[in-house]
Write a protein that holds these residues in place. Structure first.
Motif, short mmCIF file in Angstrom:
data_model
loop_
_atom_site.label_atom_id
_atom_site.label_comp_id
_atom_site.label_asym_id
_atom_site.label_seq_id
_atom_site.Cartn_x
_atom_site.Cartn_y
_atom_site.Cartn_z
N THR A 14 0.88 0.85 -12.84
CA THR A 14 -0.58 0.92 -12.85
C THR A 14 -1.20 -0.46 -12.65
O THR A 14 -2.19 -0.62 -11.92
N LEU A 68 4.18 4.11 -8.65
CA LEU A 68 3.33 4.66 -9.71
C LEU A 68 3.57 6.16 -9.87
O LEU A 68 3.68 6.68 -11.00
N SER A 90 0.83 -1.22 0.00
CA SER A 90 0.00 0.00 0.00
C SER A 90 0.86 1.25 0.00
O SER A 90 0.40 2.33 -0.43
N GLN A 147 -1.50 -1.76 -9.15
CA GLN A 147 -2.64 -1.31 -8.36
C GLN A 147 -3.65 -2.45 -8.18
O GLN A 147 -4.30 -2.55 -7.15
N LYS A 148 -3.75 -3.30 -9.20
CA LYS A 148 -4.65 -4.45 -9.11
C LYS A 148 -4.13 -5.46 -8.08
O LYS A 148 -4.91 -6.22 -7.51
N PRO A 190 1.80 2.71 -4.72
CA PRO A 190 1.43 4.08 -5.12
C PRO A 190 2.67 4.98 -5.33
O PRO A 190 2.68 5.83 -6.22
#
Length: 385
Positions: free
Chosen positions: A212, A121, A114, A215-216, A118
């Protein structure tokens, strides 16, 4: 003399027999009778028996009672052992431990991801933006350098033309040619740098796509954690169920009462539903007497009554009628009523107003019921036999 003595003794014996017989006849003639508002009956004390049975099969490892023993509400009576249920509980606890460790690892992984995903990214976006900005600036430089190169080429051609007409020195032509060569090399370097920057942009774009996609991964981790939590809940429910079964393997008294009969013994294997012991709640004891159909019409639940025990004829036990059978029956063999044997009778349940330690299951007793609440006898001697 001896003969006269024998005749004297015989006469005394005959006189004694006559006196005894006369006394019995007189007693019979003056025997007490019940008032019209009273109803008498004899019977035995009865009560509601409670079967203490096993809900699940098992072997009796502990049995803490004997017949006639007093027991308290909630007291452990027997303990059943079942290796199968114990093994199931151990297996479930091991699964819970493994799932808990897996859940902790997943939660730690999610906590790290977490933060890192991010951030990765964001870095990928920033890196791509910087590279694109650099290429835009480089494109401007290339365009400017292309213009300079074109101008240098024009200047070189003009110098060559002037030199051919002997208007300038050769040195000036060489200087223009060197400048044109330098501008070309500089433009080639900028174009090469642009190609490298374009490759770097492609790499940055791939990194952005990958970041990206990660994120999944966060969502997948969250779903995995939820699945583990659901699995843990199911295992906890199974553990609770097994613990409930093991709790039921301890047989406890449901009343403050007495053990009437011990049916099973320690070490025996019993099946589900098998009775281990029979208990009696003293509060449920009542005297069951019978009255004929003529008397029944004047009796009702709630009538005052007394109970007498043969061993304590002068200690009446206060009681009330708690039940009158709605269906008549032929007089039981062990019951005496003043009417003919074939007459149909009704059973009455006469219950003491408070528990009496002297009353026990099966003990014979006499009950007297008052139809108007008056005139109850104080002694069994006032009740006809």
């Amino acid at each position: 003399m001896l003969e006269k003595l024998k005749q004297y003794r015989l006469g005394v014996a005959i006189l004694a027999l006559v006196l005894i017989a006369s006394g019995l006849i007189i007693h019979k003639l003056i025997a007490p009778t019940l008032a019209a508002n009273l109803v008498q009956g004899s019977g035995r004390m009865d009560g509601d028996l409670i079967n203490l049975n096993a809900k699940y099969a098992g072997r009796i490892s502990t049995l803490n009672i004997q017949e006639g023993q007093h027991v308290e509400l909630g007291q452990n009576i027997a303990v059943l052992a079942s290796e199968e249920y114990e093994a199931q509980k151990a297996q479930i606890e091991a699964q819970i431990s493994a799932r808990t460790q897996e859940l902790n690892a997943k939660e730690t992984e999610l906590e790290i991801a977490s933060k890192t995903i991010p951030e990765t990214l964001s870095k990928a976006k920033d890196n791509l933006s910087i590279k694109q900005h650099q290429r835009t600036e480089l494109d401007k430089n290339i365009a400017s350098q292309t213009s300079i190169l074109a101008q240098d080429k024009h200047d070189l051609e003009r110098m060559k033309n002037l030199f051919e007409h002997n208007l300038i020195e050769k040195r000036q032509v060489e200087t223009a040619a060197l400048k044109f060569q330098t501008s070309g090399d500089l433009l080639a370097g900028l174009q090469q740098k642009r190609e490298q920057l374009s490759l770097a942009i492609n790499v940055a774009n791939s990194e952005l796509i990958e970041a990206t996609a990660h994120q999944k991964t966060l969502r997948a981790l969250e779903q995995g954690i939820e699945a583990l939590k659901s699995s843990l809940k199911a295992l906890e429910a199974s553990k609770t169920q097994i613990e409930a079964i093991l709790h039921e393997m301890i047989l406890r008294s449901s009343v403050n009462g007495v053990v009437v009969e011990k049916i099973a013994n320690q070490g025996e294997v019993i099946g589900a539903g098998s009775v281990v012991a029979t208990l009696l709640d003293p509060n449920s004891l009542y005297l069951k007497i019978f009255v004929d159909t003529k008397q029944n019409g004047n009796l009702q639940v709630g009538n005052d009554a007394v109970i007498f025990l043969d061993g304590k004829p002068n200690e009446p036990i206060q009681a009330k009628v708690v039940r009158i059978e709605q269906k008549a029956e032929f007089t039981p063999k062990e019951v005496s009523v003043p009417s003919d044997r074939i007459q149909r009778v009704f059973a009455l349940h006469v219950k003491p107003l408070s528990p009496q330690p002297t009353l026990k299951l099966g003990i014979p007793a006499v009950g007297v019921v008052s139809m108007d609440g008056k005139g109850l006898p104080k002694s069994l001697n006032n009740v006809p036999e």
